[in-house]
Design an enzyme around this catalytic site. Structure first.
Site, PDB file in Angstrom:
ATOM      1  N   ALA A   1       0.718  -1.073  -0.027  1.00 21.42           N
ATOM      2  CA  ALA A   1      -0.062  -0.004  -0.197  1.00 21.42           C
ATOM      3  C   ALA A   1       0.771   1.334   0.002  1.00 21.42           C
ATOM      4  O   ALA A   1       2.111   1.111   0.695  1.00 21.42           O
ATOM      5  CB  ALA A   1      -0.811  -0.055   1.163  1.00 21.42           C
TER       6      ALA A   1
ATOM      7  N   ASP B   1       0.149   3.272  -4.814  1.00 23.28           N
ATOM      8  CA  ASP B   1      -1.047   3.683  -5.814  1.00 23.28           C
ATOM      9  C   ASP B   1      -2.190   4.164  -4.791  1.00 23.28           C
ATOM     10  O   ASP B   1      -3.008   3.572  -4.517  1.00 23.28           O
ATOM     11  CB  ASP B   1      -1.488   2.464  -6.611  1.00 23.28           C
ATOM     12  CG  ASP B   1      -2.485   3.007  -7.505  1.00 23.28           C
ATOM     13  OD1 ASP B   1      -2.665   4.101  -7.640  1.00 23.28           O
ATOM     14  OD2 ASP B   1      -3.314   2.000  -8.227  1.00 23.28           O
ATOM     15  N   LYS B   2      -1.747   5.454  -4.262  1.00 21.23           N
ATOM     16  CA  LYS B   2      -2.607   5.788  -3.079  1.00 21.23           C
ATOM     17  C   LYS B   2      -4.215   6.070  -3.614  1.00 21.23           C
ATOM     18  O   LYS B   2      -5.179   5.949  -2.905  1.00 21.23           O
ATOM     19  CB  LYS B   2      -2.249   7.018  -2.636  1.00 21.23           C
ATOM     20  CG  LYS B   2      -1.009   6.898  -1.573  1.00 21.23           C
ATOM     21  CD  LYS B   2      -0.449   8.169  -0.951  1.00 21.23           C
ATOM     22  CE  LYS B   2       0.623   7.864  -0.100  1.00 21.23           C
ATOM     23  NZ  LYS B   2       0.592   7.107   1.294  1.00 21.23           N
TER      24      LYS B   2
ATOM     25  N   THR C   1      -3.188   4.024   1.037  1.00 16.75           N
ATOM     26  CA  THR C   1      -4.674   4.194   2.114  1.00 16.75           C
ATOM     27  C   THR C   1      -5.231   5.435   1.677  1.00 16.75           C
ATOM     28  O   THR C   1      -4.924   6.642   1.318  1.00 16.75           O
ATOM     29  CB  THR C   1      -4.051   4.473   3.487  1.00 16.75           C
ATOM     30  OG1 THR C   1      -3.193   3.406   4.088  1.00 16.75           O
ATOM     31  CG2 THR C   1      -4.987   4.924   4.383  1.00 16.75           C
TER      32      THR C   1
ATOM     33  N   ASN D   1       9.758   7.974   4.918  1.00 16.57           N
ATOM     34  CA  ASN D   1       8.356   8.751   4.414  1.00 16.57           C
ATOM     35  C   ASN D   1       7.353   9.418   5.371  1.00 16.57           C
ATOM     36  O   ASN D   1       7.354   8.420   6.433  1.00 16.57           O
ATOM     37  CB  ASN D   1       7.557   8.068   3.212  1.00 16.57           C
ATOM     38  CG  ASN D   1       6.537   7.335   4.023  1.00 16.57           C
ATOM     39  OD1 ASN D   1       5.350   8.027   4.176  1.00 16.57           O
ATOM     40  ND2 ASN D   1       6.543   6.171   4.234  1.00 16.57           N
ATOM     41  N   ALA D   2       7.038  10.423   5.636  1.00 17.66           N
ATOM     42  CA  ALA D   2       6.294  11.115   6.216  1.00 17.66           C
ATOM     43  C   ALA D   2       4.984  11.759   5.484  1.00 17.66           C
ATOM     44  O   ALA D   2       4.576  12.613   5.775  1.00 17.66           O
ATOM     45  CB  ALA D   2       6.846  12.057   7.227  1.00 17.66           C
ATOM     46  N   MET D   3       4.449  10.797   4.632  1.00 18.59           N
ATOM     47  CA  MET D   3       3.455  11.595   3.765  1.00 18.59           C
ATOM     48  C   MET D   3       2.314  11.739   4.496  1.00 18.59           C
ATOM     49  O   MET D   3       1.549  12.915   4.128  1.00 18.59           O
ATOM     50  CB  MET D   3       3.229  10.454   2.511  1.00 18.59           C
ATOM     51  CG  MET D   3       4.398   9.780   1.667  1.00 18.59           C
ATOM     52  SD  MET D   3       4.988  11.215   0.707  1.00 18.59           S
ATOM     53  CE  MET D   3       3.929  11.446  -0.419  1.00 18.59           C
TER      54      MET D   3
ATOM     55  N   PHE E   1      -0.807  10.054   4.424  1.00 17.57           N
ATOM     56  CA  PHE E   1      -2.174   9.802   3.852  1.00 17.57           C
ATOM     57  C   PHE E   1      -2.497  10.818   2.902  1.00 17.57           C
ATOM     58  O   PHE E   1      -3.850  11.385   2.846  1.00 17.57           O
ATOM     59  CB  PHE E   1      -3.455   9.422   4.884  1.00 17.57           C
ATOM     60  CG  PHE E   1      -3.382   8.061   5.412  1.00 17.57           C
ATOM     61  CD1 PHE E   1      -2.103   7.200   5.299  1.00 17.57           C
ATOM     62  CD2 PHE E   1      -4.006   8.029   6.765  1.00 17.57           C
ATOM     63  CE1 PHE E   1      -1.900   6.172   6.229  1.00 17.57           C
ATOM     64  CE2 PHE E   1      -4.040   6.895   7.633  1.00 17.57           C
ATOM     65  CZ  PHE E   1      -3.053   5.929   7.223  1.00 17.57           C
TER      66      PHE E   1
ATOM     67  N   SER F   1       0.238   3.479  10.517  1.00 12.53           N
ATOM     68  CA  SER F   1       1.053   4.310   9.874  1.00 12.53           C
ATOM     69  C   SER F   1       1.624   5.263  10.919  1.00 12.53           C
ATOM     70  O   SER F   1       0.994   5.664  11.684  1.00 12.53           O
ATOM     71  CB  SER F   1       0.361   5.378   8.719  1.00 12.53           C
ATOM     72  OG  SER F   1       1.089   6.531   8.507  1.00 12.53           O
TER      73      SER F   1
ATOM     74  N   ASN G   1       2.384   8.419  10.527  1.00 12.97           N
ATOM     75  CA  ASN G   1       2.379   9.894   9.890  1.00 12.97           C
ATOM     76  C   ASN G   1       1.146  10.619  10.192  1.00 12.97           C
ATOM     77  O   ASN G   1       0.867  11.482   9.606  1.00 12.97           O
ATOM     78  CB  ASN G   1       2.617   9.575   8.513  1.00 12.97           C
ATOM     79  CG  ASN G   1       3.956   9.213   8.253  1.00 12.97           C
ATOM     80  OD1 ASN G   1       5.030   9.414   9.190  1.00 12.97           O
ATOM     81  ND2 ASN G   1       4.255   8.256   7.297  1.00 12.97           N
TER      82      ASN G   1
ATOM     83  N   LYS H   1      -3.328  -4.290   9.374  1.00 14.02           N
ATOM     84  CA  LYS H   1      -1.823  -4.067   9.183  1.00 14.02           C
ATOM     85  C   LYS H   1      -1.306  -3.544  10.496  1.00 14.02           C
ATOM     86  O   LYS H   1      -1.881  -2.617  11.114  1.00 14.02           O
ATOM     87  CB  LYS H   1      -1.695  -3.109   7.998  1.00 14.02           C
ATOM     88  CG  LYS H   1      -0.129  -2.612   7.618  1.00 14.02           C
ATOM     89  CD  LYS H   1      -0.144  -2.447   6.189  1.00 14.02           C
ATOM     90  CE  LYS H   1       1.379  -2.120   5.725  1.00 14.02           C
ATOM     91  NZ  LYS H   1       1.460  -1.365   4.441  1.00 14.02           N
TER      92      LYS H   1
ATOM     93  N   THR I   1       4.707  -5.919   8.114  1.00 12.43           N
ATOM     94  CA  THR I   1       4.308  -4.816   8.713  1.00 12.43           C
ATOM     95  C   THR I   1       4.394  -3.511   7.959  1.00 12.43           C
ATOM     96  O   THR I   1       4.929  -3.438   6.711  1.00 12.43           O
ATOM     97  CB  THR I   1       5.477  -4.693   9.797  1.00 12.43           C
ATOM     98  OG1 THR I   1       6.850  -4.422   9.297  1.00 12.43           O
ATOM     99  CG2 THR I   1       5.955  -5.768  10.693  1.00 12.43           C
TER     100      THR I   1
ATOM    101  N   GLY J   1      11.205  -4.910   3.576  1.00 15.38           N
ATOM    102  CA  GLY J   1      12.372  -5.255   3.024  1.00 15.38           C
ATOM    103  C   GLY J   1      12.539  -6.391   2.054  1.00 15.38           C
ATOM    104  O   GLY J   1      13.688  -7.076   2.249  1.00 15.38           O
TER     105      GLY J   1
HETATM  106  C1  LIG Z   1       6.493   6.496   0.157  1.00 11.86           C
HETATM  107  C2  LIG Z   1       5.596   5.323   1.387  1.00 11.86           C
HETATM  108  C3  LIG Z   1       4.342   5.268   1.311  1.00 11.86           C
HETATM  109  C4  LIG Z   1       3.559   4.631   1.868  1.00 11.86           C
HETATM  110  N1  LIG Z   1       2.111   4.500   2.523  1.00 11.86           N
HETATM  111  C5  LIG Z   1       1.376   3.906   2.881  1.00 11.86           C
HETATM  112  C6  LIG Z   1       0.053   3.864   3.078  1.00 11.86           C
HETATM  113  O1  LIG Z   1      -0.644   4.595   2.541  1.00 11.86           O
HETATM  114  N2  LIG Z   1      -0.570   2.711   3.798  1.00 11.86           N
HETATM  115  C7  LIG Z   1       0.054   1.831   4.039  1.00 11.86           C
HETATM  116  O2  LIG Z   1      -0.681   0.884   4.769  1.00 11.86           O
HETATM  117  N3  LIG Z   1       1.410   1.712   4.051  1.00 11.86           N
HETATM  118  C8  LIG Z   1       2.059   2.557   3.362  1.00 11.86           C
HETATM  119  N4  LIG Z   1       3.534   2.443   3.177  1.00 11.86           N
HETATM  120  C9  LIG Z   1       3.996   0.920   3.788  1.00 11.86           C
HETATM  121  C10 LIG Z   1       4.272   0.031   2.762  1.00 11.86           C
HETATM  122  O3  LIG Z   1       3.009  -0.409   2.345  1.00 11.86           O
HETATM  123  C11 LIG Z   1       5.269  -0.983   3.383  1.00 11.86           C
HETATM  124  O4  LIG Z   1       4.303  -1.622   4.663  1.00 11.86           O
HETATM  125  C12 LIG Z   1       6.439  -0.600   4.028  1.00 11.86           C
HETATM  126  O5  LIG Z   1       6.967   0.321   3.067  1.00 11.86           O
HETATM  127  C13 LIG Z   1       7.447  -1.888   3.993  1.00 11.86           C
HETATM  128  O6  LIG Z   1       7.800  -2.353   2.875  1.00 11.86           O
HETATM  129  P1  LIG Z   1       9.027  -2.170   1.876  1.00 11.86           P
HETATM  130  O7  LIG Z   1      10.327  -2.361   2.810  1.00 11.86           O
HETATM  131  O8  LIG Z   1       8.783  -3.280   0.840  1.00 11.86           O
HETATM  132  O9  LIG Z   1       8.925  -0.908   1.507  1.00 11.86           O
HETATM  133  C14 LIG Z   1       4.269   3.326   2.504  1.00 11.86           C
HETATM  134  C15 LIG Z   1       5.733   3.269   2.217  1.00 11.86           C
HETATM  135  C16 LIG Z   1       6.278   3.936   1.392  1.00 11.86           C
HETATM  136  C17 LIG Z   1       7.777   3.860   1.367  1.00 11.86           C
END
Ligand SMILES: Cc1cc2nc3c(=O)[nH]c(=O)nc-3n(C[C@H](O)[C@H](O)[C@H](O)COP(=O)(O)O)c2cc1C
Length: 352
Positions: free
Chosen positions: A67, A70-71, A91, A116-118, A120, A181, A183, A214, A242, A292
């Site tokens: 997630a 593709d928000k 999300t 990231n500190a986007m 939502f 999250s 953030n 989640k 996670t 990861g």
């Molecule tokens: C830029 C960014 C935005 C994210 N936004 C969301 C989100 O909106 N909702 C969510 O459940 N996880 C969000 N995540 C978390 C990812 O879905 C994932 O759980 C996390 O990045 C760990 O996986 P990875 O190490 O493969 O990146 C975001 C991660 C990144 C890097």
């Protein structure tokens, strides 16, 4: 190799701009005559042994997009063409919101980590519903990840989640309650039994679609197990472990804007928590591992530990779109090496 060179150009752009450029590039490719189909066939590993039926849906392979990529659900077709077995959009929140002020996204290139500190940032429920309605039924499983608006107080949060469930249950292969999250201020406080018990009980009265929880990697193993087991007892159909971590000791120079870390530095922390959860919950519910995952070996480790599906996000940025094919064909090779006939034989094999 091609992506390694292309990466140098992509990294010249500010990360959100690079994401937008990537999205537009994929859209052009998808729509060009023949190019979309050729691109998809180049990226896709079609093999019966990778297929599974979960949540009354066929997953052609166990590798999904996490997630947050593709928000707004604007890239569903394009993501399928990257060879993924499923995607998770969102999300999404009930009302549109801008997210946190910039800077809010940084690539730690050497450490293959994203900070990231986007917060939502998304176009809101109505906007997404109208868009995905036109694409429904989708050609592969689509999860929808839901969250509360920043302005919604904690004691009204449940209404945000229930509204989102009512609006999206028709379209989703599965729904995900995101209360992990880092953030959205105080969001992680909702990771408690009172909230989860009430939410899942009420949600189950509104839909028969699977709803997953989640969780954050920063909980102790004990509380993650307790909370996840409670969620399952209350009606959750699975756990996704996670989200990103706020353990900044994992990185050499964290940016001041805070937020969550994902990618390589999250790998072991995320796996450790997943493994502890699977020890308790494998066989009792569906588990999805994310955090990861960046190779076939890592995806295979998660499957053997008890994940039915894995998701990737950060590694796609560092390794490029060929990663999905690499993981799927690598899983098949590892299965052959170990004498497994189907993915479902691999899942949880370390727990038996
Ligand atoms: C830029 C960014 C935005 C994210 N936004 C969301 C989100 O909106 N909702 C969510 O459940 N996880 C969000 N995540 C978390 C990812 O879905 C994932 O759980 C996390 O990045 C760990 O996986 P990875 O190490 O493969 O990146 C975001 C991660 C990144 C890097």
């Amino acid at each position: 190799m091609i992506y390694k060179n292309l990466r140098k150009v992509i990294y010249k752009f500010e990360p959100e701009m690079a994401h937008l450029l990537g999205e537009n590039f994929m859209k052009v490719l998808e729509r060009a005559p023949f190019a979309g189909a050729i691109w998809r066939s180049l990226n896709t590993v079609s093999d019966e042994r990778l297929k599974q039926n979960l949540f009354n849906t066929t997953f052609n392979n166990p590798v999904g997009l996490g997630a947050g990529f593709d928000k707004n659900g604007t890239m569903i077709r394009e993501i399928r063409s990257l060879g993924f077995g499923f995607t998770e959009i969102g999300t999404v929140t009930p009302l549109p919101q801008d997210g946190n002020p910039k800077p809010r996204l940084h690539r730690h290139i050497e450490e293959e980590t994203i900070q990231n500190a986007m917060g939502f940032n998304n176009g809101g429920m109505e906007n997404m519903r109208k868009r995905i309605e036109k694409l429904y039924p989708f050609k592969f499983p689509v999860g929808i990840n839901i969250g509360k608006n920043k302005v919604t107080p904690e004691d009204k949060a449940i209404e945000d989640y229930l509204t989102l469930i009512e609006n999206f249950e028709k379209f989703a292969s599965y729904l995900v309650v995101n209360i992990s999250s880092p953030n959205t201020p105080n969001l992680r406080d909702l990771q408690n039994e009172a909230f989860i018990g009430e939410l899942f009980t009420k949600a189950k009265e509104r839909t028969s679609k699977p709803i997953l929880l989640k969780i954050a990697p920063d909980m102790s193993e004990e509380s993650a197990i307790e909370l996840s087991s409670f969620a399952v007892k209350s009606g959750a159909s699975g756990i996704i472990a996670t989200n990103t971590t706020i353990d900044y000791s994992l990185i050499s120079s964290p940016r001041a804007f805070g937020g969550g870390l994902s990618g390589k530095v999250l790998r072991e922390k995320s796996f450790k928590l997943f493994d502890a959860l699977a020890e308790e919950l494998y066989g009792k519910t569906t588990l999805i591992s994310v955090g990861g995952v960046d190779s076939a070996e890592e995806a295979y480790r998660r499957l053997k530990a008890g994940a039915s599906l894995v998701q990737v996000y950060s590694a796609l940025v560092f390794k490029g779109p060929s990663l999905v094919k690499e993981i799927n064909s690598g899983i098949l090779k590892l299965m052959r090496r170990d004498g497994f006939g189907e993915t479902s034989d691999v899942i949880g094999s370390d727990r038996k």
